[in-house]
Scaffold this motif. Sequence first.
Motif, mmCIF file in Angstrom:
data_model
loop_
_atom_site.group_PDB
_atom_site.id
_atom_site.type_symbol
_atom_site.label_atom_id
_atom_site.label_comp_id
_atom_site.label_asym_id
_atom_site.label_seq_id
_atom_site.Cartn_x
_atom_site.Cartn_y
_atom_site.Cartn_z
ATOM 1 N N THR A 26 3.165 7.835 -12.898
ATOM 2 C CA THR A 26 3.332 8.183 -12.481
ATOM 3 C C THR A 26 1.852 8.332 -11.371
ATOM 4 O O THR A 26 1.789 9.174 -11.477
ATOM 5 C CB THR A 26 4.051 9.367 -12.702
ATOM 6 O OG1 THR A 26 5.173 9.255 -13.572
ATOM 7 C CG2 THR A 26 4.641 10.038 -10.523
ATOM 8 N N ARG A 27 2.449 8.169 -9.922
ATOM 9 C CA ARG A 27 1.301 8.243 -8.867
ATOM 10 C C ARG A 27 1.430 10.413 -8.530
ATOM 11 O O ARG A 27 2.772 10.039 -8.852
ATOM 12 C CB ARG A 27 1.560 7.889 -7.198
ATOM 13 C CG ARG A 27 0.233 7.979 -6.777
ATOM 14 C CD ARG A 27 0.794 6.896 -5.503
ATOM 15 N NE ARG A 27 0.192 7.642 -4.258
ATOM 16 C CZ ARG A 27 -0.531 7.288 -3.225
ATOM 17 N NH1 ARG A 27 0.596 6.340 -2.211
ATOM 18 N NH2 ARG A 27 -1.608 7.456 -2.233
ATOM 19 N N ALA A 31 -6.692 0.338 -3.392
ATOM 20 C CA ALA A 31 -5.402 0.279 -2.201
ATOM 21 C C ALA A 31 -6.290 -1.110 -2.395
ATOM 22 O O ALA A 31 -5.714 -2.525 -1.388
ATOM 23 C CB ALA A 31 -5.300 0.937 -1.066
ATOM 24 N N MET A 32 -7.672 -1.303 -1.258
ATOM 25 C CA MET A 32 -7.788 -2.324 -0.701
ATOM 26 C C MET A 32 -9.497 -2.733 -1.374
ATOM 27 O O MET A 32 -9.132 -3.700 -1.487
ATOM 28 C CB MET A 32 -8.908 -1.511 0.643
ATOM 29 C CG MET A 32 -8.281 -0.608 1.530
ATOM 30 S SD MET A 32 -6.828 -1.496 2.615
ATOM 31 C CE MET A 32 -8.081 -2.059 3.585
ATOM 32 N N TRP A 62 -0.008 1.881 -4.000
ATOM 33 C CA TRP A 62 1.482 2.422 -4.727
ATOM 34 C C TRP A 62 2.800 1.098 -4.786
ATOM 35 O O TRP A 62 3.155 0.671 -5.385
ATOM 36 C CB TRP A 62 1.621 3.628 -5.328
ATOM 37 C CG TRP A 62 2.088 4.539 -6.414
ATOM 38 C CD1 TRP A 62 3.167 4.455 -5.850
ATOM 39 C CD2 TRP A 62 2.155 3.632 -7.571
ATOM 40 N NE1 TRP A 62 3.819 4.454 -7.577
ATOM 41 C CE2 TRP A 62 2.619 4.139 -7.795
ATOM 42 C CE3 TRP A 62 0.848 3.156 -7.740
ATOM 43 C CZ2 TRP A 62 3.022 4.400 -9.527
ATOM 44 C CZ3 TRP A 62 0.156 2.870 -9.548
ATOM 45 C CH2 TRP A 62 2.042 3.601 -10.237
ATOM 46 N N ALA A 63 3.179 0.937 -3.562
ATOM 47 C CA ALA A 63 4.453 0.617 -3.061
ATOM 48 C C ALA A 63 4.538 -0.647 -3.726
ATOM 49 O O ALA A 63 5.660 -1.921 -4.278
ATOM 50 C CB ALA A 63 4.355 0.947 -1.863
ATOM 51 N N GLU A 64 2.882 -1.455 -3.237
ATOM 52 C CA GLU A 64 3.255 -2.760 -4.483
ATOM 53 C C GLU A 64 2.431 -2.646 -6.134
ATOM 54 O O GLU A 64 3.355 -3.121 -7.301
ATOM 55 C CB GLU A 64 2.095 -3.953 -3.335
ATOM 56 C CG GLU A 64 2.160 -4.623 -3.519
ATOM 57 C CD GLU A 64 3.199 -5.767 -3.323
ATOM 58 O OE1 GLU A 64 3.864 -6.765 -4.227
ATOM 59 O OE2 GLU A 64 3.634 -6.205 -2.433
ATOM 60 N N ALA A 65 1.559 -1.897 -5.960
ATOM 61 C CA ALA A 65 0.809 -1.815 -7.409
ATOM 62 C C ALA A 65 1.947 -1.238 -8.846
ATOM 63 O O ALA A 65 2.093 -1.973 -9.431
ATOM 64 C CB ALA A 65 0.436 -1.191 -7.573
#
Length: 428
Positions: free
Chosen positions: A26-27, A79-80, A143-146
Amino acid sequence: MKDSGVSWLGEIPEHWSVVPLKTAFTRVKRKPIEGAGIVTAFRDGEVTLRSNRRSEGYTEADDYSGYQRILPNDLAIHAMDAFAGAIGVSDSDGMCSPVLSVCVANYGNDPRFMGYQIRLMAKRGWIESLSRSVRERTSEFRWAEAGKQKVALPPADEQKSIADFLDRELRLITELTDSQVRFLELIKERRQREIDLAVTTGYQYSSEMKAVNLNGIRSEILSHWTVRKLKSLSSQISKGTTPSTLGAAYESSGIRFIRGEDLVDGKLTDEGSVFISHEAHETMSRSQLADQDILYVIAGTLGKTALVQSHHLPLNTNQAICFIRLKNRWMAEWVKFWLESSPAKNISSMLAVTAAQPNLSMESLGSFVLPVPSRSEQEAAVKYLKQNLEKLDLLAGKAKTLIRELEGRRSALVSAAVTGKIDVRGKS
């Protein structure tokens, strides 16, 4: 084993499950503590306080209002830079950029195991393949993608066994790799000492020495040697240009076009070559290279050298590389080795102009003062020096081969362990 249904994972053990990452982790977004240190996710997988790595050279944020707290054992995904391996488990309590997805484990899952597995996802190119970024070698793995990416999930106790095994084995591999890196540094230092000794004494240990001024750098050479400016020994000192017709499409021409990165350890490499057309080569007649020309990098990483030999030709170069054509070609190896010596490097750093990158003018290069022994002394010193350097290069080659093998072993272990190709339960 069974097919995981995930292309980058392949087959996994029958009793493992496949779930979205957000099911297992969970983020979280915690408020940072004022004055906390900055934690960074590095591309080698370490997530730690910046101060644990180095104290300078970072870009500081103007505004820390979006920063978040990160704790030990949190899984961090950059993220990058995730595509390049910036994924791991934090060992520190601090604050980090919002570009990091900070995650906590659900249901007793092991963040170390998941860190290893997502780094494998990156290594296999899956994260980069998801990128919608227009910038080369960057990605958007927020996170939306990961969170929706499918991952393999063994039972929690097996995750721990795998993570413990990899921690232990990779620590040993790192120690062995580090020892070889240190060995390479010692070889590099020894190589420099050999060159310095050859071009200042000619290996004539019992002869008297004299102090000379080499462009403001004090040095000692054999008392009977003379000193000359490089331009007085040269018939031409020029630099190349970059033609418009450049690339792999011209490989059939056989005319290599070299850049600074093609000069490694005093030699011209055969790797990473690009080529130019016959027409471009003909228009660059002033900078066409010849046998025994000395190459010298004058922009960027100053002082890298190589000697052009007949088997390299035809050959051309860009404007970052200067070539020196001597009046007496038999002096080429001596002059090349002197340009690699510590006095020459000190001179180049003293005369270089620093803008976006250090650069040295051809006029400054021509003004270099260097020791000039007799032809017989040059040839004897160069012969002995090359013998010594050949031995060092052989040792360095073995160390580099071992490092590559260790890196291969590291990759193979991680890949096999986190996909269940080897069963590490009970191994201690």
